[in-house]
Write an enzyme that holds these catalytic residues in place. Structure first.
Site, PDB file in Angstrom:
ATOM      1  N   GLN A 210      11.925  34.796  20.057  1.00  0.00           N
ATOM      2  CA  GLN A 210      12.610  34.003  21.254  1.00  0.00           C
ATOM      3  C   GLN A 210      14.038  34.127  21.927  1.00  0.00           C
ATOM      4  OE1 GLN A 210       9.688  31.922  22.655  1.00  0.00           O
ATOM      5  NE2 GLN A 210       8.577  33.320  21.693  1.00  0.00           N
ATOM      6  N   GLY A 251       8.185  23.341  27.024  1.00  0.00           N
ATOM      7  CA  GLY A 251       8.187  24.873  26.726  1.00  0.00           C
ATOM      8  C   GLY A 251       8.635  25.845  26.992  1.00  0.00           C
ATOM      9  N   HIS A 252       8.789  27.049  25.849  1.00  0.00           N
ATOM     10  CA  HIS A 252       9.850  28.222  27.013  1.00  0.00           C
ATOM     11  C   HIS A 252       9.069  28.402  28.262  1.00  0.00           C
ATOM     12  CE1 HIS A 252       6.539  31.379  24.456  1.00  0.00           C
ATOM     13  NE2 HIS A 252       6.021  29.718  25.178  1.00  0.00           N
ATOM     14  N   ASN A 253      10.291  28.841  28.555  1.00  0.00           N
ATOM     15  CA  ASN A 253      10.453  30.033  30.050  1.00  0.00           C
ATOM     16  C   ASN A 253      10.175  27.939  31.067  1.00  0.00           C
ATOM     17  OD1 ASN A 253       9.550  31.805  27.495  1.00  0.00           O
ATOM     18  ND2 ASN A 253      10.910  32.755  29.171  1.00  0.00           N
TER      19      ASN A 253
END
Lengths: 358, 358, 358
Positions: A210, A251-253
């Protein structure tokens, strides 16, 4: 410490009606305020209380002022939004009353020689600031805060005890981050690398690195123990004036649009985009890779599994009812296809019968 | 820093097709990669991009390589699982680029004289390691980590800032634990000791001591602010290569089978056993004392109240729809027994009528 | 270390039947206990195990003792609530076995000169105690705990690593607060101060200062990473002997009645009052500004959107079933109004037909 109404409108705007030299030193509800206190009318249904209040002055909107039978012997600050005005004045009173904290780095803090800390910043006990980090003017980092390498904290921000911000993130000006929040932890991404089936399956989950960061705009508030993951490649983005409650997972993005508010215990899976001015209720769950338009409202406890591009109010939660009644309804729901089949059978039978029965 | 394709297959396996001396120094998507970059094809629908990519090399599976019209002037690393291969190479590139951290114990850390810390471990600022703890080779404990007495942290593990692991727990090799996670807190158990009813009820809840630990296998990743309770008598068990996202709660004496993944905000009550290779969606709730078999998938936001011994996909969540429509459906559901009664009445009436009406 | 049964009843009450000089040093289940161990019978269905146990003594209730065929050669401590008795004895054995911790302030802790710390308190590494805080007798603050200015921690409390208690809060005697919990973070309150509509909307959310505190009664336990917000004006209140699990969110100005238990991942929005002796299941969500009466039970995963003044069990959760079956039912539910319309049509048609058809 008390201020004249003139002082207050000089700082916060609005117009005095009545005695501008009247002094007030604190705030109180209309029905409890005394002559040294400032009260406010946000809801017209309490208009009658304005007629009888002992408050030194009342924050009021122009239309509500018009409705008063008499202004005799009373003082007002007239402003279109008395509630927001109240909030700003209250904050100013609190800031004045709060103990002054001396700028500087606490002896027990660890600040890397290659970090940049503004002279006006307050770095509390046992704080860690890694190399390349940039701590802006008037920032306050409370005890046990961790700022990873290269992370920037915008001017006037306040990070409460135990906040951890990983490397390579950016917090805008005037961020408020409550205790225990984590910003920039790894997104949840693994490539399956298994062969074989069932009991014979072997292999492992391979971590997807990540390498994005978290980019947070100005005037954002983040609640206690909330977690915001860093992006996989690009950044996770939180825009201007987003307000996030406690124990929220982002969460990511994800990209959260400006002015959106997210209530406690909500969870938003990766790569989801939420528009501007949205309201996400408590304990709402939103799937990954979906898009919510501007002005979308999702009511508490609902689940969103598909994109909701249009402004509107969306729901999928049931309110709790008597347990036995619920179980009966739930069983019928589980067999709702049988109800439908019985309706079909009745329809089919009716269709076969001659009309009128003769 | 750049590596030849030969170097890469020497380390990660696979086979070079094309020029093995080609050098690549970073990763990029097929449509953006340049001649010094490595791209990958994980999904055959992007095969056309391989024909036109400028990437120095492409990770590709044998069947996809066969589908290419031409390999002319292109280089490939052929591997059965390009996505997992990409993840491994990406991690290696990141590790090379990351600043080297010197082994040793930070001056501000407190390590008990009776703890055992490997010489290669990195113990960050304000870390606490209590008596009897064992910190393995190449472990990294970031700022403010707490390791209780007798707890073991396996080699190569990385605990991010503010992780707390209570006494008597065991983390396997290569654990990744994100900031704020808590491992080994007391399970939630109380014996009711009340007498009398209603307003006359007196007594208290008596705490059940929690004397088990938490036992975590190798290659486990645990998300930010996740909590895993210690067992009451025996240990709570997390097996090999389990991956747990942020803000997950795992109750005392749960056993999570190897390779299972648990998404954010899920909660698993005490004494529940989850099989191997399960996938637990975000915000799923699982009751205590139930058993999920291997390869069980529970979709996001669902609730599990009974054992699910068989592999399969299980669901109990509704997607959010327009609020007014939902309220109408919800009201009808609440009264679904009345719909059933009306169907019954129609059926009864139909049964009493002579067939055909003559 | 072992105690005679006489010692034990001297401390915890109950009555010895059998040899009061028998010594026991630990606890074990009936079917595993040896002659130096104490076992207990809480559930009459295991009565047969009492007949065959090798335990040095058995905790038993008077009615269960009566049911035994023979007491020959066995020893008992007779008590109305063997399970609670077991819990108390187990805790005492654990306390005896636990390493003694020396009172005093760790060299790395920061205690403000104007804080008051009892001489018997144990202040761990990297703890922060701000001015005006009061730490009672025999309190234990583990590593990285933060106690804000003016906050009081009652005697005998144990705050585990990384707990943050903001300023102006009050914890009663014997509080147990698990790692990462946050008490006194700001409630989530903002006044909208926007003008214009749609894309033309400008303005901001204005923070409502949160000037109340959190007031917690005696004998409260709070789980890991749980968050309890401070009140806006008045305090958030947690009464006597409330037990709160991990990852629970309690909003500003909630009042949680005495003896209520709240399981993990539950969320309670602001200004909600929960009665005494309630049981709130895991992952339950409760809306703001509602009231739950005494003895209300809400089952796991349910949502409460309205007040529930009457004691009872309330539910709104579905158990997960096969995914395809669920989707079928969910689709029919979404169109349940059409089923109702079809029933209506059948009813209307039936009403038009002459009875009996002749």
């Amino acid at each position: 410490m008390a201020f004249t109404l003139e002082d207050i409108v000089g700082r916060f705007g609005g117009e005095v009606v009545g005695d501008a030299t009247q002094r007030v030193g604190s705030l109180a509800p209309l029905d409890q305020a005394g002559p040294q206190q400032l009260a406010f009318l946000a809801n017209p249904k309490y208009l009658a209380q304005v007629e009888t209040t002992r408050a030194g002055a009342v924050l009021i909107s122009p239309p509500d002022l018009e409705k008063l039978a008499s202004r005799e012997g009373r003082n007002f600050i007239v402003t279109p939004n008395p509630y927001a005005y109240f909030a700003r004045v209250a904050q100013a009173f609190i800031d004045l009353a709060a103990p002054k904290v001396q700028p500087g780095v606490h002896a027990s803090a660890y600040v890397d020689a290659n970090a940049k800390v503004a002279a006006s910043a307050v770095i509390g006990p046992n704080v860690t600031v890694e190399a390349g980090a940039v701590i802006g003017e008037n920032v306050r980092l409370d005890a046990n805060v961790f700022i990873g390498r290269g992370t920037e904290v915008g001017e006037g921000s306040h990070l409460y005890p135990g906040v951890s911000v990983y490397h390579g993130c950016k917090l805008g000006a005037r961020a408020i981050v409550h205790a225990g929040a984590v910003i920039g932890s790894d997104g949840f991404g693994f490539a399956p690398d298994f062969t074989g089936e069932g009991d014979a399956r072997t292999g492992s989950w391979v971590k997807i690195p990540q390498v994005g960061g978290v980019s947070i705009g100005p005037d954002v508030e983040i609640g206690a123990n909330t977690t915001i993951d860093r992006g996989a490649m690009a950044d996770t983005i939180i825009e201007t004036c987003v307000k996030i409650d406690n124990l929220v997972q982002i969460g990511h993005n994800c990209k959260i649009g400006a002015y959106t508010v997210i209530a406690g215990c909500a969870g938003i899976a990766g790569s989801t985009t939420i528009g501007r001015h949205c309201m996400i209720g408590g304990a709402v769950g939103i799937a990954g890779h979906v898009t919510l338009g501007d002005y979308v409202i999702v009511t508490a406890k609902s689940g969103v599994s598909k994109s909701l591009p249009k402004a509107g109010i969306y729901t999928s939660a049931f309110p709790a009812v008597d347990h036995a009644d619920w179980n009966k309804s739930a069983a019928l729901l589980r067999n709702i296809d049988k109800l439908r089949d019985r309706i079909r059978a009745l329809e089919a039978a009716a269709a076969q019968k001659p009309q009128g029965g003769e």
